[in-house]
Design a protein around this motif. Structure first.
Motif, PDB file in Angstrom:
ATOM      1  N   ARG A 140      20.268  12.774   1.882  1.00 26.87           N
ATOM      2  CA  ARG A 140      20.595  11.809   2.939  1.00 26.87           C
ATOM      3  C   ARG A 140      19.780  10.523   2.829  1.00 26.87           C
ATOM      4  O   ARG A 140      19.942   9.611   3.638  1.00 26.87           O
ATOM      5  CB  ARG A 140      20.375  12.458   4.312  1.00 26.87           C
ATOM      6  N   GLY A 141      18.884  10.468   1.867  1.00 24.18           N
ATOM      7  CA  GLY A 141      18.095   9.261   1.699  1.00 24.18           C
ATOM      8  C   GLY A 141      17.271   8.917   2.917  1.00 24.18           C
ATOM      9  O   GLY A 141      17.146   7.761   3.309  1.00 24.18           O
ATOM     10  N   GLU A 142      16.664   9.934   3.521  1.00 21.54           N
ATOM     11  CA  GLU A 142      15.993   9.729   4.810  1.00 21.54           C
ATOM     12  C   GLU A 142      14.840   8.714   4.773  1.00 21.54           C
ATOM     13  O   GLU A 142      14.763   7.855   5.649  1.00 21.54           O
ATOM     14  CB  GLU A 142      15.504  11.072   5.361  1.00 21.54           C
ATOM     15  N   PRO A 143      13.933   8.763   3.773  1.00 22.06           N
ATOM     16  CA  PRO A 143      12.828   7.804   3.843  1.00 22.06           C
ATOM     17  C   PRO A 143      13.267   6.366   3.609  1.00 22.06           C
ATOM     18  O   PRO A 143      12.662   5.437   4.133  1.00 22.06           O
ATOM     19  CB  PRO A 143      11.887   8.280   2.720  1.00 22.06           C
ATOM     20  N   GLN A 144      14.332   6.171   2.760  1.00 24.77           N
ATOM     21  CA  GLN A 144      14.820   4.840   2.408  1.00 24.77           C
ATOM     22  C   GLN A 144      13.734   3.988   1.764  1.00 24.77           C
ATOM     23  O   GLN A 144      13.747   2.759   1.866  1.00 24.77           O
ATOM     24  CB  GLN A 144      15.401   4.118   3.642  1.00 24.77           C
ATOM     25  N   THR A 145      12.773   4.646   1.106  1.00 21.01           N
ATOM     26  CA  THR A 145      11.713   3.922   0.414  1.00 21.01           C
ATOM     27  C   THR A 145      11.916   4.025  -1.088  1.00 21.01           C
ATOM     28  O   THR A 145      12.647   4.880  -1.575  1.00 21.01           O
ATOM     29  CB  THR A 145      10.326   4.488   0.770  1.00 21.01           C
ATOM     30  N   SER A 146      11.278   3.143  -1.812  1.00 18.79           N
ATOM     31  CA  SER A 146      11.265   3.199  -3.272  1.00 18.79           C
ATOM     32  C   SER A 146       9.839   2.959  -3.743  1.00 18.79           C
ATOM     33  O   SER A 146       8.992   2.453  -2.990  1.00 18.79           O
ATOM     34  CB  SER A 146      12.232   2.173  -3.869  1.00 18.79           C
ATOM     35  N   GLU A 147       9.580   3.314  -5.014  1.00 16.37           N
ATOM     36  CA  GLU A 147       8.198   3.319  -5.501  1.00 16.37           C
ATOM     37  C   GLU A 147       8.103   2.701  -6.892  1.00 16.37           C
ATOM     38  O   GLU A 147       9.001   2.893  -7.723  1.00 16.37           O
ATOM     39  CB  GLU A 147       7.663   4.746  -5.548  1.00 16.37           C
ATOM     40  N   PRO A 148       7.012   1.992  -7.187  1.00  9.89           N
ATOM     41  CA  PRO A 148       6.800   1.453  -8.531  1.00  9.89           C
ATOM     42  C   PRO A 148       6.667   2.575  -9.563  1.00  9.89           C
ATOM     43  O   PRO A 148       6.223   3.673  -9.248  1.00  9.89           O
ATOM     44  CB  PRO A 148       5.479   0.687  -8.405  1.00  9.89           C
ATOM     45  N   LEU A 149       7.029   2.267 -10.794  1.00  8.65           N
ATOM     46  CA  LEU A 149       6.933   3.240 -11.878  1.00  8.65           C
ATOM     47  C   LEU A 149       5.823   2.909 -12.875  1.00  8.65           C
ATOM     48  O   LEU A 149       5.668   3.614 -13.864  1.00  8.65           O
ATOM     49  CB  LEU A 149       8.278   3.323 -12.615  1.00  8.65           C
ATOM     50  N   GLY A 150       5.070   1.864 -12.645  1.00  9.90           N
ATOM     51  CA  GLY A 150       4.029   1.470 -13.589  1.00  9.90           C
ATOM     52  C   GLY A 150       2.653   1.435 -12.957  1.00  9.90           C
ATOM     53  O   GLY A 150       2.430   1.960 -11.864  1.00  9.90           O
ATOM     54  N   VAL A 151       1.723   0.800 -13.671  1.00  5.63           N
ATOM     55  CA  VAL A 151       0.336   0.675 -13.217  1.00  5.63           C
ATOM     56  C   VAL A 151       0.299  -0.320 -12.070  1.00  5.63           C
ATOM     57  O   VAL A 151       0.546  -1.515 -12.261  1.00  5.63           O
ATOM     58  CB  VAL A 151      -0.579   0.222 -14.360  1.00  5.63           C
ATOM     59  N   THR A 152      -0.014   0.178 -10.872  1.00  7.82           N
ATOM     60  CA  THR A 152       0.198  -0.581  -9.643  1.00  7.82           C
ATOM     61  C   THR A 152      -1.119  -1.021  -9.019  1.00  7.82           C
ATOM     62  O   THR A 152      -2.080  -0.255  -8.972  1.00  7.82           O
ATOM     63  CB  THR A 152       0.982   0.276  -8.633  1.00  7.82           C
ATOM     64  N   VAL A 153      -1.136  -2.250  -8.529  1.00  8.81           N
ATOM     65  CA  VAL A 153      -2.246  -2.774  -7.747  1.00  8.81           C
ATOM     66  C   VAL A 153      -1.715  -3.125  -6.356  1.00  8.81           C
ATOM     67  O   VAL A 153      -0.774  -3.923  -6.229  1.00  8.81           O
ATOM     68  CB  VAL A 153      -2.866  -4.021  -8.394  1.00  8.81           C
ATOM     69  N   ALA A 154      -2.283  -2.507  -5.329  1.00  6.77           N
ATOM     70  CA  ALA A 154      -1.900  -2.818  -3.949  1.00  6.77           C
ATOM     71  C   ALA A 154      -2.643  -4.072  -3.500  1.00  6.77           C
ATOM     72  O   ALA A 154      -3.862  -4.188  -3.673  1.00  6.77           O
ATOM     73  CB  ALA A 154      -2.227  -1.647  -3.035  1.00  6.77           C
ATOM     74  N   LEU A 155      -1.922  -4.999  -2.917  1.00  9.37           N
ATOM     75  CA  LEU A 155      -2.503  -6.261  -2.447  1.00  9.37           C
ATOM     76  C   LEU A 155      -2.681  -6.212  -0.928  1.00  9.37           C
ATOM     77  O   LEU A 155      -2.326  -5.228  -0.273  1.00  9.37           O
ATOM     78  CB  LEU A 155      -1.604  -7.422  -2.850  1.00  9.37           C
ATOM     79  N   ASP A 156      -3.256  -7.290  -0.366  1.00  9.81           N
ATOM     80  CA  ASP A 156      -3.590  -7.244   1.062  1.00  9.81           C
ATOM     81  C   ASP A 156      -2.378  -7.395   1.968  1.00  9.81           C
ATOM     82  O   ASP A 156      -2.438  -7.104   3.157  1.00  9.81           O
ATOM     83  CB  ASP A 156      -4.659  -8.276   1.417  1.00  9.81           C
TER      84      ASP A 156
END
Length: 599
Positions: free
Chosen positions: A449-465
């Motif tokens: 059902r695609g409940e979260p409706q989120t997607s995610e990076p597949l590589g080396v990720t840096v979270a910004l502010d």
């Protein structure tokens, strides 16, 4: 009630990790003077050496003795068999080192930043074996390249996790099972899984394999730094379970409470299992067994079931509730040495869903012990990943996205054929994260059902502010609620986001693209309507509590040196507008400002 399990990679638990004390070198055997303890270390991504600051907490190979002296290798003071090892490391440009499990099986540390074709000698590679008898040019064999280049830039802190299973030997000392790298994770990316090594790798301390030996760090190639070294070894005895008795009930049980019900069947089992359950639903089963606890310690009980249940030890309720079988419920409790009474009550009062039951006990310093039969706990449902690719041209994907524990609803992910991608909050004019590698995992948007409706990076990720980066000179940070989003237009296939910024009475365009060197992203914020107030605008970088590392006048390391920011033009001041909060503020000159994110 059902939760969807996605087989995404998460760093595994730090339960039971021991920290290596880096106040001095006492944790190591006879360290040479190549090795020192420092307070901080840094370098620009083009620097071939590391700069240090005095203090404690960082292990540094200075290379003051020169290269290629095996006496400069660093040996830990403890030996290990099976081990889960975690550490952070930093290399200069062209840096090269390695970590040898048991002093015999090397995981390579190397500057492999932006490299396209990988081999066993690249960062995270399991180094090749070596045999001169194979003939010239054929001596090396059986090395394993990482599955993906997960390296970050020289001068940045990188993380590695290694789950290693030592070789096994019979009572006569004959090897009966090879060593296995169960997992190697570099900067959050799985790069090896279940790699069996048939013998020691090149440069091992000995060709003879053993059950237990110390870790060794290569100390004679280039400078390298380490911090946050943690590990868990698995040499302590854990619980044993005696024979299991069970009572089986039928009826409409909505909670794991027996009440006045009478069992229709009872029996004995070697382990917990749902296989004795005769019905698909409308039942309750009560298991009881004796646990033999070898030593007083903290023990973690990890339970799985479809339906409802409860786990009790000596009458004390630990895990309980309604769950799907892929959900783990976990509780830690102190147990004394000796005998204890285990109870598990399991209920399923609905017809759908598979039957499943599992219970593990985990003690610090030992592998989890399964108290259930292998076939009683189903493997997780296989979910094929729905990948969004950006191979030939820039690609845009709208979705929700998690950022700093909150779900953002106005997010666009922009994928680029260069392999440099980012997530952008359209509501706030803010970059949320950047990454290098494959583009996007959109499975949670479309699976079931695609409940979260989120997607995610597949590589080396840096979270910004996640903040709009421009402020007026009187502001700590911009009030993004004032921004008025005006859509975007395309340039070279990439979006330029447009806003009205009432605080400065100007229109702004925000253009993000790969930089010329292919090492990161360049962001240009341009004013498109004149205002006397725009001269008071400043660019704010590093708006966090992680501090700012000033590498040079136009390059800083942010978030504990997890990425670089570089800019041209005037350097601004580093300010502390709040207690502990650091900001690099750079005056905006003319009609805009540009800076680069490099990682």
């Amino acid at each position: 009630m059902r939760n969807i399990l996605l087989l995404t990679l998460l760093s595994w638990t730090c339960f039971g990790q021991q920290q290596v004390n880096l106040k001095d070198l006492a944790a190591f055997q006879h360290p040479s003077n190549n090795w020192t303890i420092e307070g901080a270390v840094q370098a620009a991504y083009a620097d071939t050496s590391l700069q240090v600051a005095t203090g404690q907490g960082v292990l540094v190979n200075t290379l003051r003795n020169g290269k290629y002296k095996r006496t400069d290798d660093l040996t830990f003071a403890f030996s290990h068999g099976d081990i889960h090892l975690m550490f952070d490391f930093m290399l200069p440009k062209k840096g090269n080192s390695g970590v040898y499990l048991q002093g015999r099986y090397e995981v390579q540390l190397a500057d492999s930043w932006t490299k396209k074709q990988l081999n066993y000698g690249d960062c995270g590679g399991i180094y090749e074996r070596w045999d001169d008898a194979r003939g010239k040019g054929k001596e090396g064999f059986e090395g394993y390249a990482p599955m993906q280049n997960a390296s970050k830039a020289p001068g940045l802190w990188q993380s590695m996790e290694i789950d290693f299973q030592a070789p096994r030997f019979d009572s006569n000392g004959k090897k009966i099972q090879n060593a296995v790298f169960k997992k190697v994770v570099l900067n959050g990316i799985l790069i090896h899984e279940n790699i069996e090594v048939l013998g020691v790798t090149r440069g091992a301390v000995s060709l003879q394999e053993v059950a237990s030996a110390p870790i060794l760090i290569q100390g004679d190639h280039t400078q390298v730094a380490f911090k946050n070294i943690r590990y868990e070894t698995y040499d302590k005895p854990s619980v044993r379970m005696g024979q299991v008795s069970y009572d089986y009930y039928t009826g409409k049980f909505t909670e794991p409470i027996i009440g006045a019900a009478k069992p229709i069947k009872s029996g004995k089992l070697d382990k917990l299992t749902y296989k004795v359950i005769q019905d698909k639903n409308d039942y309750l089963i009560h298991y009881q067994a004796e646990l033999d606890v070898p030593e007083a310690d903290s023990y973690e009980f990890q339970s799985y079931w479809t339906g409802s249940g409860v786990v009790k030890v000596d009458g004390k309720e630990l895990n309980q509730g309604a769950h799907w079988y892929s959900e783990m419920v976990s509780t830690q409790t102190q147990l004394t040495a000796g005998k204890h009474r285990l109870e598990v009550i399991h209920v399923k009062d609905f017809p759908w869903g598979p039957q499943a039951l599992g219970l593990f006990v985990k003690r610090i310093g030992s592998h989890p012990v399964a108290l259930h039969d292998r076939t009683s706990l189903l493997d997780p449902e296989a979910v094929g990943m729905i990948e969004v690719k950006a191979n030939a041209e820039p690609v845009f994907q709208r979705s929700f996205a998690m950022h700093q524990g909150k779900k953002k609803t106005h997010v666009i992910h922009v994928g680029d054929p260069s392999g440099m991608h980012y997530s952008y909050d359209l509501k706030q004019g803010a970059m949320l994260q950047v990454w290098r590698g494959p583009f996007l995992n959109a499975t949670q948007m479309w699976e079931d059902r695609g409940e979260p409706q989120t997607s995610e990076p597949l590589g080396v990720t840096v979270a910004l502010d996640g903040q709009f980066p421009l402020v007026m000179d009187h502001q700590v940070q911009a009030d993004s609620t004032e921004l008025v989003y005006k859509g975007f237009r395309l340039k070279d296939g990439r979006p330029i986001f447009m806003y009205q910024w009432p605080a400065a009475n100007v229109s702004i365009e925000d253009y993000i693209r790969p930089n010329a060197a292919g090492t990161g992203l360049e962001r240009t914020l341009s004013f498109k309507s004149a205002s006397a107030m725009q001269s008071a605008a400043e660019l704010v970088l590093g708006n966090s509590f992680h501090g700012i590392s000033a590498i040079n006048t136009k390059l800083i390391g942010l978030q504990g040196q997890s990425y670089f920011v570089q800019w041209d033009g005037r350097s601004g001041a580093v300010l502390s507008p709040k207690q502990g909060l650091k900001q690099q503020r750079i005056p905006v000159q003319g009609n805009g400002i540009s800076y680069q994110l490099i990682w």
